[in-house]
Design a protein around this motif. Structure first.
Motif, short mmCIF file in Angstrom:
data_model
loop_
_atom_site.label_atom_id
_atom_site.label_comp_id
_atom_site.label_asym_id
_atom_site.label_seq_id
_atom_site.Cartn_x
_atom_site.Cartn_y
_atom_site.Cartn_z
N GLU A 467 89.42 16.95 73.91
CA GLU A 467 88.25 17.83 73.91
C GLU A 467 87.87 18.23 72.48
N GLU A 468 88.88 18.39 71.62
CA GLU A 468 88.65 18.83 70.24
C GLU A 468 87.77 17.85 69.46
N GLU A 469 87.86 16.56 69.83
CA GLU A 469 87.02 15.55 69.16
C GLU A 469 85.54 15.88 69.33
N LEU A 470 85.19 16.48 70.45
CA LEU A 470 83.79 16.81 70.75
C LEU A 470 83.42 18.19 70.23
N THR A 471 84.31 19.16 70.45
CA THR A 471 83.97 20.53 70.04
C THR A 471 83.83 20.64 68.53
N VAL A 472 84.57 19.81 67.78
CA VAL A 472 84.46 19.88 66.31
C VAL A 472 83.05 19.49 65.86
N VAL A 473 82.42 18.55 66.59
CA VAL A 473 81.04 18.14 66.27
C VAL A 473 80.08 19.28 66.60
N LEU A 474 80.25 19.87 67.79
CA LEU A 474 79.38 20.96 68.21
C LEU A 474 79.54 22.18 67.30
N ASP A 475 80.79 22.47 66.91
CA ASP A 475 81.04 23.60 65.99
C ASP A 475 80.28 23.41 64.69
N GLU A 476 80.30 22.18 64.17
CA GLU A 476 79.64 21.94 62.88
C GLU A 476 78.12 22.05 63.02
N ILE A 477 77.57 21.54 64.10
CA ILE A 477 76.12 21.66 64.34
C ILE A 477 75.74 23.14 64.42
N GLN A 478 76.54 23.91 65.15
CA GLN A 478 76.24 25.34 65.30
C GLN A 478 76.38 26.07 63.96
N GLN A 479 77.44 25.76 63.22
CA GLN A 479 77.65 26.41 61.92
C GLN A 479 76.50 26.13 60.96
N ASN A 480 76.05 24.85 60.94
CA ASN A 480 74.94 24.46 60.04
C ASN A 480 73.64 25.17 60.41
N SER A 481 73.51 25.55 61.68
CA SER A 481 72.25 26.15 62.14
C SER A 481 72.08 27.59 61.64
N LYS A 482 73.15 28.17 61.08
CA LYS A 482 73.09 29.58 60.62
C LYS A 482 72.00 29.80 59.57
N ALA A 483 71.72 28.72 58.81
CA ALA A 483 70.74 28.86 57.72
C ALA A 483 69.31 28.96 58.26
N CYS A 484 69.10 28.68 59.55
CA CYS A 484 67.74 28.66 60.12
C CYS A 484 67.50 29.90 60.99
N GLN A 485 66.28 30.42 60.92
CA GLN A 485 65.94 31.61 61.69
C GLN A 485 65.21 31.27 62.99
N THR A 486 64.55 30.12 63.02
CA THR A 486 63.80 29.73 64.23
C THR A 486 64.14 28.29 64.60
N ILE A 487 63.81 27.92 65.83
CA ILE A 487 64.05 26.54 66.28
C ILE A 487 63.21 25.55 65.47
N ASP A 488 61.98 25.94 65.11
CA ASP A 488 61.14 25.06 64.28
C ASP A 488 61.78 24.82 62.92
N GLU A 489 62.38 25.86 62.34
CA GLU A 489 63.09 25.70 61.06
C GLU A 489 64.26 24.73 61.23
N TRP A 490 64.93 24.85 62.38
CA TRP A 490 66.08 23.97 62.65
C TRP A 490 65.63 22.51 62.74
N PHE A 491 64.51 22.26 63.43
CA PHE A 491 63.97 20.89 63.50
C PHE A 491 63.69 20.36 62.09
N ALA A 492 63.11 21.19 61.22
CA ALA A 492 62.81 20.78 59.85
C ALA A 492 64.10 20.47 59.10
N HIS A 493 65.13 21.30 59.30
CA HIS A 493 66.44 21.09 58.67
C HIS A 493 67.02 19.74 59.09
N VAL A 494 66.92 19.45 60.39
CA VAL A 494 67.47 18.18 60.91
C VAL A 494 66.75 16.99 60.29
N GLU A 495 65.43 17.07 60.17
CA GLU A 495 64.66 15.98 59.57
C GLU A 495 65.06 15.76 58.12
N CYS A 496 65.24 16.87 57.36
CA CYS A 496 65.69 16.76 55.95
C CYS A 496 67.06 16.12 55.89
#
Length: 604
Positions: A467-496
């Motif tokens: 299970e840890e193989e998967l949760t480590v990916v999700l943890d990192e995605i969630q941690q990286n999202s802290k820099a964004c305030q809105t879902i639209d900002e998150w989409f822009a972050h992902v594109e960059c």
């Protein structure tokens, strides 16, 4: 058997051995066969031999195990390229076999592709180790289930008159066992056999080499059991021990001088590898002086680690170390994400030999993206299909036939099922709930409120992975999202992020990252530890030297941990003058410990 430690000059040793056979013992060059693992290594060996012999064109045969054995099969069975199964064809045959056996549907993209690769690897493992599939116990896929799939795949391959990569060795082994007359012909052709990187052979390759070398047994093998790092391909260092049992009169020679690294690097690496029990004990001396001590650096997190490494690279370059004489090594390509972003941002040229893994190409990244699209009111069918049953809601594909799906169309489809109406109402409500949240809070709601963590737990159990193989990916995605305030900002972050990753991908096998100012300028090498084998650099960084990274979290058994330690040993011994090992204190909000291998560095 020559035990050749890192930087001990094994390529020159083999070249000089061939020269000695030809000049001293008047062996005919066409009777000499040199086998190694890659075309690149075979060509390098050929170049070194020609240099030793003064560019004289002696007809010695240099080739890979598969190349040589395929040549024998071509001659015996009149095979050609059309008989060879490509990886893509192999995965398709496995997928079709699984479908016929009523396995769950496996697509050929995303996690489906990963699953097919893992199935193919286990099928290859059975063959490489010469196991009988009737006695083989697959812990991951279930004994009977895996056996049926294996046999169905083999049957289909036979019907199409195709062979895969592993078949080349096994068919050669069977041919030699059944046709002693054919074996004798090839034994007479190749009377002197030299094998490079012997620690990487698997059982099938070793069996065929032994048959080919008999009855004269003019077999000269070079390897280092401490650098055996391909267990997933069936290689095991124990074969080097078997060699001395199989050939009781064989001489054993140790190349005990390292001409590459300073004494501090050599002695530190020996302290670590000395903790392995299954190995030949070796005393290796460094021909260079003591040099600088190995530096261990503690950093807060991967971002600070990237900043630290970047600054050290800039300092070293200012002091005259060329970028191409520096390398950053890591256990998996995911570990390089933060560093590659920092280096691209600061215009430091770098090369990545392996394709970088994008978090958002992982199926978990695609799932989160689909949930966010639905929350924003983008109801394309592909987004519904992606997450409708993650977690299980029992929404069928038939209920989503149109290019755009609405909650109303789903209710109409399930109008006679009240319990399904409740599920559709809940999905619509959940999407409204996450619409205006910050991405971090939205992901937390998807995990706990919607039940995505539970889905991952069940998915991991079903697929036979941790299970840890998967949760480590999700943890990192969630941690990286802290820099964004809105879902639209998150989409822009992902594109960059995707654009930055695209810049670091290699075209023609050797492309510089975004940091390159001059296309002719070579860059710092960013490599996995596996990818670094055989290479050397003045300055080497090992990053994410943490438990769970190295040794990798999957390594539980004693033999797995010993292979992880060998991998760390390989990484350490790439350094010629300076070695810096970093570990992080926390990642994705979780506290981490330094690798046990770092602790072992200090134990004399």
């Amino acid at each position: 058997m020559v035990l050749a430690g890192p930087g001990s000059g094994k390529t020159l040793t083999i070249a000089k051995r061939i020269e000695y056979l030809i000049t001293k013992y008047k062996v005919r060059p066409e009777e000499i066969l040199v086998i190694t693992f890659t075309k690149y290594a075979a060509n390098e060996m050929k170049k070194r031999f020609r240099k030793v012999m003064g560019d004289a064109g002696f007809p010695v045969t240099f080739g890979t195990f598969h190349g040589i054995y395929y040549g024998i099969l071509k001659w015996a069975y009149k095979l050609n390229q059309t008989n060879l199964l490509s990886d893509r064809e192999k995965y398709e045959l496995i997928r079709q076999a699984a479908a016929r056996m009523d396995w769950e549907e496996i697509d050929d993209t995303g996690e489906g592709k990963d699953y097919l690769q893992e199935l193919a690897a286990e099928i290859g493992n059975v063959k490489n180790n010469c196991y009988d599939v009737e006695d083989y116990e697959s812990l991951r896929y279930g004994v009977q289930r895996f056996r049926e799939l294996f046999l169905a795949y083999e049957e289909e391959k036979k019907r199409l008159r195709k062979i895969d990569f592993e078949d080349m060795i096994l068919m050669c082994r069977d041919l030699f066992q059944k046709r002693p007359d054919i074996l004798k012909k090839w034994q007479e052709k190749f009377r002197y056999i030299l094998v490079d990187e012997f620690q990487d052979v698997n059982q099938a390759q070793y069996d065929v080499a032994r048959m080919l070398a008999a009855p004269e047994d003019n077999l000269f093998v070079v390897g280092d059991d401490d650098q055996s790092i391909y267990g997933f391909r069936g290689a095991k260092p124990g074969i080097m021990k078997e060699f001395m049992k199989d050939y009781k009169d064989a001489k054993q020679i140790l190349l005990d001088v390292n001409y590459r690294s300073t004494a501090h690097v050599v002695n530190g690496a020996l302290r670590v590898i000395g903790h392995n029990l299954e190995r030949y004990d070796k005393k290796i001396a460094a021909s260079k002086g003591k040099g600088e001590t190995i530096h261990i650096q503690e950093v807060k997190d991967p971002v600070e680690e990237g900043e630290y490494v970047m600054k050290k690279i800039q300092e070293s370059h200012a002091q005259g170390v060329p970028y191409e004489e520096m390398a950053v090594l890591y256990r998996t390509s995911l570990d390089a994400r933060a560093l590659s972003e920092v280096m691209a941002e600061h215009q430091i040229p770098f090369e990545m030999k392996e394709k970088p893994v994008s978090l958002y190409e992982h199926f978990i990244g695609t799932d989160i993206m689909s949930y966010f699209h639905l929350a924003k009111g983008d109801c394309e069918r592909k987004y519904f299909l992606q997450v409708a049953n993650r977690p299980k809601r029992y929404i069928s594909r038939e209920s989503m036939e149109d290019s755009h799906v609405s909650y109303e169309s789903l209710r109409n489809f399930y109008c006679d099922k009240d319990w399904m109406m409740d599920r559709i109402d809940q999905l619509e409500w959940d999407m409204k709930m996450i619409r205006d949240k910050t991405p971090f809070a939205a992901i937390q709601y998807i995990r706990k409120g919607i039940g995505y963590d539970e889905f991952l737990r069940e998915y991991a159990a079903y697929r036979g992975i941790q299970e840890e193989e998967l949760t480590v990916v999700l943890d990192e995605i969630q941690q990286n999202s802290k820099a964004c305030q809105t879902i639209d900002e998150w989409f822009a972050h992902v594109e960059c992020y995707k654009a930055a990753m695209e810049e670091t991908r290699l075209s023609k096998g050797n492309r510089l990252g975004e940091g390159s100012v001059n296309e002719d300028e070579k860059g710092v090498s960013l490599l996995t530890m596996h990818g670094a084998k055989g290479l050397e650099y003045e300055l080497v960084f090992i990053i994410e030297g943490n438990e769970g990274s190295i040794p990798y979290r999957k390594a539980k058994m004693k033999e797995d941990l010993e292979e992880e330690r060998r991998l760390f040993y390989v990484a350490m011994t790439r350094a010629k003058s300076k070695l810096i090992i970093c570990y992080v204190k926390e990642k994705n909000g979780k506290d981490l410990s330094p690798s046990r291998f770092i602790e072992e560095l200090f134990v004399r």
